[in-house]
Structure formats: structure tokens, C-alpha cells
Design a protein around this motif. Structure first.
Motif, PDB file in Angstrom:
ATOM      1  N   THR A  38       1.065  -1.098  -0.133  1.00 26.25           N
ATOM      2  CA  THR A  38       0.069  -0.156   0.033  1.00 26.25           C
ATOM      3  C   THR A  38       0.740   1.412  -0.048  1.00 26.25           C
ATOM      4  O   THR A  38       0.662   2.296  -0.911  1.00 26.25           O
ATOM      5  CB  THR A  38      -0.851  -0.021   1.164  1.00 26.25           C
ATOM      6  OG1 THR A  38      -1.710  -1.156   1.232  1.00 26.25           O
ATOM      7  CG2 THR A  38      -1.857   1.385   1.274  1.00 26.25           C
ATOM      8  N   ILE A  39       1.795   1.348   0.964  1.00 26.25           N
ATOM      9  CA  ILE A  39       2.914   2.288   0.851  1.00 26.25           C
ATOM     10  C   ILE A  39       3.636   2.455  -0.657  1.00 26.25           C
ATOM     11  O   ILE A  39       3.611   3.717  -1.008  1.00 26.25           O
ATOM     12  CB  ILE A  39       4.011   2.117   1.933  1.00 26.25           C
ATOM     13  CG1 ILE A  39       3.358   2.095   3.344  1.00 26.25           C
ATOM     14  CG2 ILE A  39       5.125   3.375   2.053  1.00 26.25           C
ATOM     15  CD1 ILE A  39       3.991   1.838   4.474  1.00 26.25           C
ATOM     16  N   ASP A  40       3.876   1.448  -1.181  1.00 26.01           N
ATOM     17  CA  ASP A  40       4.675   1.629  -2.330  1.00 26.01           C
ATOM     18  C   ASP A  40       3.847   1.710  -3.552  1.00 26.01           C
ATOM     19  O   ASP A  40       4.221   1.710  -4.915  1.00 26.01           O
ATOM     20  CB  ASP A  40       5.451   0.302  -2.409  1.00 26.01           C
ATOM     21  CG  ASP A  40       6.721   0.124  -1.432  1.00 26.01           C
ATOM     22  OD1 ASP A  40       6.921   1.179  -0.854  1.00 26.01           O
ATOM     23  OD2 ASP A  40       6.929  -0.829  -1.179  1.00 26.01           O
ATOM     24  N   ASN A  41       2.307   1.650  -3.632  1.00 20.98           N
ATOM     25  CA  ASN A  41       1.507   1.854  -4.512  1.00 20.98           C
ATOM     26  C   ASN A  41       1.544   0.607  -5.353  1.00 20.98           C
ATOM     27  O   ASN A  41       1.559   0.797  -6.628  1.00 20.98           O
ATOM     28  CB  ASN A  41       1.776   3.077  -5.343  1.00 20.98           C
ATOM     29  CG  ASN A  41       0.986   4.351  -4.567  1.00 20.98           C
ATOM     30  OD1 ASN A  41      -0.010   4.210  -4.181  1.00 20.98           O
ATOM     31  ND2 ASN A  41       1.595   5.485  -4.421  1.00 20.98           N
ATOM     32  N   VAL A  42       1.920  -0.515  -4.647  1.00 16.65           N
ATOM     33  CA  VAL A  42       1.782  -1.805  -5.751  1.00 16.65           C
ATOM     34  C   VAL A  42       0.496  -2.313  -5.696  1.00 16.65           C
ATOM     35  O   VAL A  42      -0.252  -2.229  -4.697  1.00 16.65           O
ATOM     36  CB  VAL A  42       2.743  -2.952  -4.925  1.00 16.65           C
ATOM     37  CG1 VAL A  42       2.680  -4.398  -5.708  1.00 16.65           C
ATOM     38  CG2 VAL A  42       4.139  -2.459  -4.650  1.00 16.65           C
ATOM     39  N   PRO A  43       0.107  -2.439  -7.146  1.00 19.38           N
ATOM     40  CA  PRO A  43      -1.442  -2.772  -7.121  1.00 19.38           C
ATOM     41  C   PRO A  43      -1.720  -4.251  -6.898  1.00 19.38           C
ATOM     42  O   PRO A  43      -2.002  -5.263  -7.650  1.00 19.38           O
ATOM     43  CB  PRO A  43      -1.652  -2.787  -8.705  1.00 19.38           C
ATOM     44  CG  PRO A  43       0.067  -3.309  -9.402  1.00 19.38           C
ATOM     45  CD  PRO A  43       0.738  -2.652  -8.397  1.00 19.38           C
ATOM     46  N   ILE A  44      -1.895  -4.309  -5.363  1.00 13.78           N
ATOM     47  CA  ILE A  44      -2.624  -5.611  -4.784  1.00 13.78           C
ATOM     48  C   ILE A  44      -4.045  -5.171  -4.567  1.00 13.78           C
ATOM     49  O   ILE A  44      -4.507  -4.068  -4.630  1.00 13.78           O
ATOM     50  CB  ILE A  44      -1.847  -6.043  -3.639  1.00 13.78           C
ATOM     51  CG1 ILE A  44      -2.052  -4.923  -2.571  1.00 13.78           C
ATOM     52  CG2 ILE A  44      -0.433  -6.417  -3.696  1.00 13.78           C
ATOM     53  CD1 ILE A  44      -1.606  -5.322  -1.067  1.00 13.78           C
ATOM     54  N   ILE A  45      -4.684  -6.319  -4.331  1.00 17.51           N
ATOM     55  CA  ILE A  45      -6.393  -5.876  -4.042  1.00 17.51           C
ATOM     56  C   ILE A  45      -6.319  -5.092  -2.824  1.00 17.51           C
ATOM     57  O   ILE A  45      -5.763  -5.259  -1.651  1.00 17.51           O
ATOM     58  CB  ILE A  45      -6.945  -7.315  -3.932  1.00 17.51           C
ATOM     59  CG1 ILE A  45      -6.501  -8.174  -2.844  1.00 17.51           C
ATOM     60  CG2 ILE A  45      -7.182  -7.929  -5.475  1.00 17.51           C
ATOM     61  CD1 ILE A  45      -7.518  -9.520  -2.511  1.00 17.51           C
ATOM     62  N   PRO A  46      -7.409  -4.305  -2.989  1.00 17.46           N
ATOM     63  CA  PRO A  46      -7.647  -3.356  -1.791  1.00 17.46           C
ATOM     64  C   PRO A  46      -8.287  -4.247  -0.561  1.00 17.46           C
ATOM     65  O   PRO A  46      -8.636  -5.456  -0.765  1.00 17.46           O
ATOM     66  CB  PRO A  46      -8.673  -2.543  -1.844  1.00 17.46           C
ATOM     67  CG  PRO A  46      -9.173  -3.007  -3.281  1.00 17.46           C
ATOM     68  CD  PRO A  46      -8.398  -4.121  -3.827  1.00 17.46           C
ATOM     69  N   THR A  70      -0.275 -12.856 -10.851  1.00 11.02           N
ATOM     70  CA  THR A  70       0.340 -13.062  -9.678  1.00 11.02           C
ATOM     71  C   THR A  70       0.715 -12.003  -8.977  1.00 11.02           C
ATOM     72  O   THR A  70       0.752 -11.926  -7.670  1.00 11.02           O
ATOM     73  CB  THR A  70       1.445 -14.099  -9.705  1.00 11.02           C
ATOM     74  OG1 THR A  70       1.246 -15.178 -10.483  1.00 11.02           O
ATOM     75  CG2 THR A  70       2.143 -14.638  -8.421  1.00 11.02           C
ATOM     76  N   ALA A  71       1.183 -10.785  -9.391  1.00 12.81           N
ATOM     77  CA  ALA A  71       1.992  -9.905  -9.013  1.00 12.81           C
ATOM     78  C   ALA A  71       2.922 -10.183  -8.052  1.00 12.81           C
ATOM     79  O   ALA A  71       3.655 -10.828  -8.273  1.00 12.81           O
ATOM     80  CB  ALA A  71       0.627  -8.759  -8.349  1.00 12.81           C
ATOM     81  N   ILE A  72       2.800  -9.703  -6.808  1.00  7.73           N
ATOM     82  CA  ILE A  72       3.831  -9.796  -5.911  1.00  7.73           C
ATOM     83  C   ILE A  72       3.407 -11.112  -4.995  1.00  7.73           C
ATOM     84  O   ILE A  72       3.991 -11.437  -3.854  1.00  7.73           O
ATOM     85  CB  ILE A  72       4.073  -8.630  -4.769  1.00  7.73           C
ATOM     86  CG1 ILE A  72       2.795  -8.220  -3.933  1.00  7.73           C
ATOM     87  CG2 ILE A  72       4.526  -7.501  -5.461  1.00  7.73           C
ATOM     88  CD1 ILE A  72       3.041  -7.230  -2.816  1.00  7.73           C
ATOM     89  N   ILE A  92      -0.238 -17.672 -12.366  1.00 11.89           N
ATOM     90  CA  ILE A  92       0.377 -17.195 -13.554  1.00 11.89           C
ATOM     91  C   ILE A  92       0.903 -15.719 -13.739  1.00 11.89           C
ATOM     92  O   ILE A  92       0.120 -14.886 -13.673  1.00 11.89           O
ATOM     93  CB  ILE A  92      -0.395 -17.688 -15.002  1.00 11.89           C
ATOM     94  CG1 ILE A  92      -1.011 -19.041 -14.838  1.00 11.89           C
ATOM     95  CG2 ILE A  92      -0.004 -17.387 -16.054  1.00 11.89           C
ATOM     96  CD1 ILE A  92      -2.239 -19.223 -15.958  1.00 11.89           C
ATOM     97  N   ASP A  93       2.053 -15.480 -14.087  1.00 10.82           N
ATOM     98  CA  ASP A  93       2.438 -14.141 -14.471  1.00 10.82           C
ATOM     99  C   ASP A  93       3.594 -14.144 -15.519  1.00 10.82           C
ATOM    100  O   ASP A  93       4.452 -15.276 -15.760  1.00 10.82           O
ATOM    101  CB  ASP A  93       2.835 -13.656 -13.189  1.00 10.82           C
ATOM    102  CG  ASP A  93       2.729 -12.040 -13.083  1.00 10.82           C
ATOM    103  OD1 ASP A  93       1.993 -11.636 -12.448  1.00 10.82           O
ATOM    104  OD2 ASP A  93       3.462 -11.228 -13.979  1.00 10.82           O
ATOM    105  N   ARG A  94       3.868 -13.012 -16.116  1.00 15.23           N
ATOM    106  CA  ARG A  94       4.840 -12.888 -17.315  1.00 15.23           C
ATOM    107  C   ARG A  94       5.883 -11.770 -16.844  1.00 15.23           C
ATOM    108  O   ARG A  94       6.728 -11.535 -17.844  1.00 15.23           O
ATOM    109  CB  ARG A  94       4.037 -12.679 -18.574  1.00 15.23           C
ATOM    110  CG  ARG A  94       3.389 -11.533 -18.650  1.00 15.23           C
ATOM    111  CD  ARG A  94       2.598 -11.278 -20.027  1.00 15.23           C
ATOM    112  NE  ARG A  94       1.824  -9.958 -20.071  1.00 15.23           N
ATOM    113  CZ  ARG A  94       2.369  -8.849 -20.896  1.00 15.23           C
ATOM    114  NH1 ARG A  94       3.649  -9.149 -21.459  1.00 15.23           N
ATOM    115  NH2 ARG A  94       1.753  -7.887 -20.937  1.00 15.23           N
ATOM    116  N   ALA A 102       7.307 -12.163  -6.088  1.00 13.93           N
ATOM    117  CA  ALA A 102       6.424 -13.054  -5.596  1.00 13.93           C
ATOM    118  C   ALA A 102       7.074 -14.238  -4.924  1.00 13.93           C
ATOM    119  O   ALA A 102       6.699 -14.870  -3.822  1.00 13.93           O
ATOM    120  CB  ALA A 102       5.450 -13.625  -6.754  1.00 13.93           C
ATOM    121  N   LYS A 103       8.056 -14.954  -5.758  1.00 10.51           N
ATOM    122  CA  LYS A 103       8.960 -16.111  -5.170  1.00 10.51           C
ATOM    123  C   LYS A 103       9.343 -15.757  -3.705  1.00 10.51           C
ATOM    124  O   LYS A 103       9.433 -16.598  -2.861  1.00 10.51           O
ATOM    125  CB  LYS A 103       9.934 -16.279  -6.252  1.00 10.51           C
ATOM    126  CG  LYS A 103       9.418 -17.197  -7.381  1.00 10.51           C
ATOM    127  CD  LYS A 103      10.785 -17.594  -8.206  1.00 10.51           C
ATOM    128  CE  LYS A 103      10.166 -18.186  -9.455  1.00 10.51           C
ATOM    129  NZ  LYS A 103      11.117 -18.667 -10.534  1.00 10.51           N
TER     130      LYS A 103
END
Length: 227
Positions: A38-46, A70-72, A92-94, A102-103
Motif C-alpha cells: 500500500t505504501i509503495d503503490n503496488v497494485p494488490i487487491i484493496p 500473480t503480482a507480488i 500465472i504471471d509474465r 512473488a517467489k
């Protein structure tokens, strides 16, 4: 990485504050990942979507989940936490940068043995999978949702649920296309095509929820769905 639409909520501020901030945040190490994203504005679900997702998976007693995007690794880890022992997420992520993060998060959370992370374009990966999956969570490129839909429905078990995130475009999805910036018109067209297909399909049960930037819930009523 900032998802601008998440900062243009459809709900009134006081309602948004209730569903996003009054509900408990995720706890523990996963909660720390949520807070930092949230702090870093990474697009995870709210948080309101995370709360619903955890609640819903417990109710349907899902154990085998497919995730597109997958994102993070936050959503996959949240789903594993909700499903408990014996559960598995194939995701799945590219994007190399997201795959690396994520890993690292799966390792930190101790869930890497419960995750299969498939690296590549979902368009190419989805046809190689067999399923069936109890639940599918699609949170990737919005213009590709309609393209991924047939394969996701093929992989979903009968009465399973496909949850598609970010389908409102901050409420602009119902505007006249002339009001939409040209850079957003492909997404606008593709999301409206998705609505047209699923809302009118006799073999799908569908509902729309005002969580985050909109969630589309699709239940598969018969084994073979023709789109």
C-alpha cells in the motif's frame, strides 16, 4: 505500478472508509506485505476485496485455485491462508520483476510448496492446464479478460466460481465512449464486451460487486460453456 483507478473509488467516501478501513487488515507477515505494498503503490487487491475473498473461499471450501496475475503473490498467499491445510494455488504471471518478488514472498511466508508459479503469457499457459479448479481469480490485464474467459471457464468445475477483479474502470465503464480518453478505449471496449457475453449467457450465473474497482463473479452451471 500505481493503479490510478483504485484512487478514483465509485463508493461514497464514508462507505469506502467503512469497507476498506474499518474491516480488519490482514495480520502477521502477510499483513506486513499488504501494508508495504500500500505504501509503495503496488497494485494488490484493496482490503475490502481481500476481506471478501478470504470470507468467500472459506464458505465454498475451495482447495484447488487458479490465479491469473500473480503480482507480488499477495492474493495467492491470502487464498492459501483462507483455504488452509491441503490447499494449492496455481498462479500465472509474465513480468520478471513481479515473479521475483512473488517467489521471495512465498518463501518468506512458508507457502512455496503450496504454490505452482507458471511463468509466461496466460494466453499461452491457460490452454496447457487441465483443471478442474474450484475457484479462479483473474486479476491481470483488463483488456485481456474477454480473451482469457473461454479457457478459464473450461478449467472451472461445474458450480465453481470465476472472480474477475477491476471491472468498473472507476465507474467510467458505463459512460459514452466519447467521454473515455483514447488511451483507455481498448480497455473500455473489451470490458463492455465481457459484460455483454457473461450477463446474457444462459449457462452462467453472474453477479457484480462494488468491491475495489469492481468485481465480477461468475458461476458455471454446466460442464461445457460455449462463448
Amino acid at each position: 505500478m500505481r493503479n490510478e483507478m483504485m484512487h478514483r473509488p465509485v463508493l461514497k467516501d464514508e462507505v469506502l472508509d467503512l469497507v476498506r478501513n474499518r474491516q480488519n487488515k490482514v495480520s502477521g507477515t502477510l499483513g506486513e506485505i499488504q501494508a508495504q505494498a500500500t505504501i509503495d503503490n503496488v497494485p494488490i487487491i484493496p482490503n475490502e476485496t481481500a476481506s471478501f475473498l478470504k470470507f468467500f473461499l472459506k464458505q465454498i471450501k475451495a482447495k484447488n485455485v487458479l490465479e491469473v496475475g500473480t503480482a507480488i503473490g499477495f492474493s495467492a498467499s491470502l487464498m492459501l491462508d483462507a483455504m488452509g491445510e491441503g490447499s494449492h494455488v496455481t498462479t500465472i504471471d509474465r513480468f520478471d520483476v513481479m515473479i521475483k518478488k512473488a517467489k521471495a514472498n512465498f518463501e518468506k511466508l512458508g507457502v512455496k510448496e503450496q504454490v505452482t508459479l507458471l511463468e509466461g503469457d496466460a494466453k499461452e499457459v491457460l490452454p496447457t492446464l487441465e483443471g478442474p479448479y474450484d475457484f479462479i481469480f483473474m486479476d491481470s490485464a483488463k483488456s485481456k479478460y474477454i480473451e482469457f474467459l473461454p479457457e478459464c471457464l473450461r478449467l472451472l468445475k461445474v458450480d465453481g466460481v470465476l472472480m474477475i477483479d477491476d471491472v468498473f474502470q472507476a465507474g467510467t465503464i458505463m459512460h459514452d465512449i466519447k467521454e473515455i480518453p483514447r488511451s483507455q478505449r481498448t480497455i473500455y471496449r473489451k470490458l463492455n464486451e465481457l459484460y455483454d457475453v457473461v450477463l446474457n449467457h444462459e449457462d452462467l450465473t453472474v453477479t457484480i460487486l462494488p468491491l475495489g474497482d469492481g468485481v465480477l463473479m461468475i458461476s458455471k452451471d454446466v460442464e461445457t460453456i460455449i462463448i
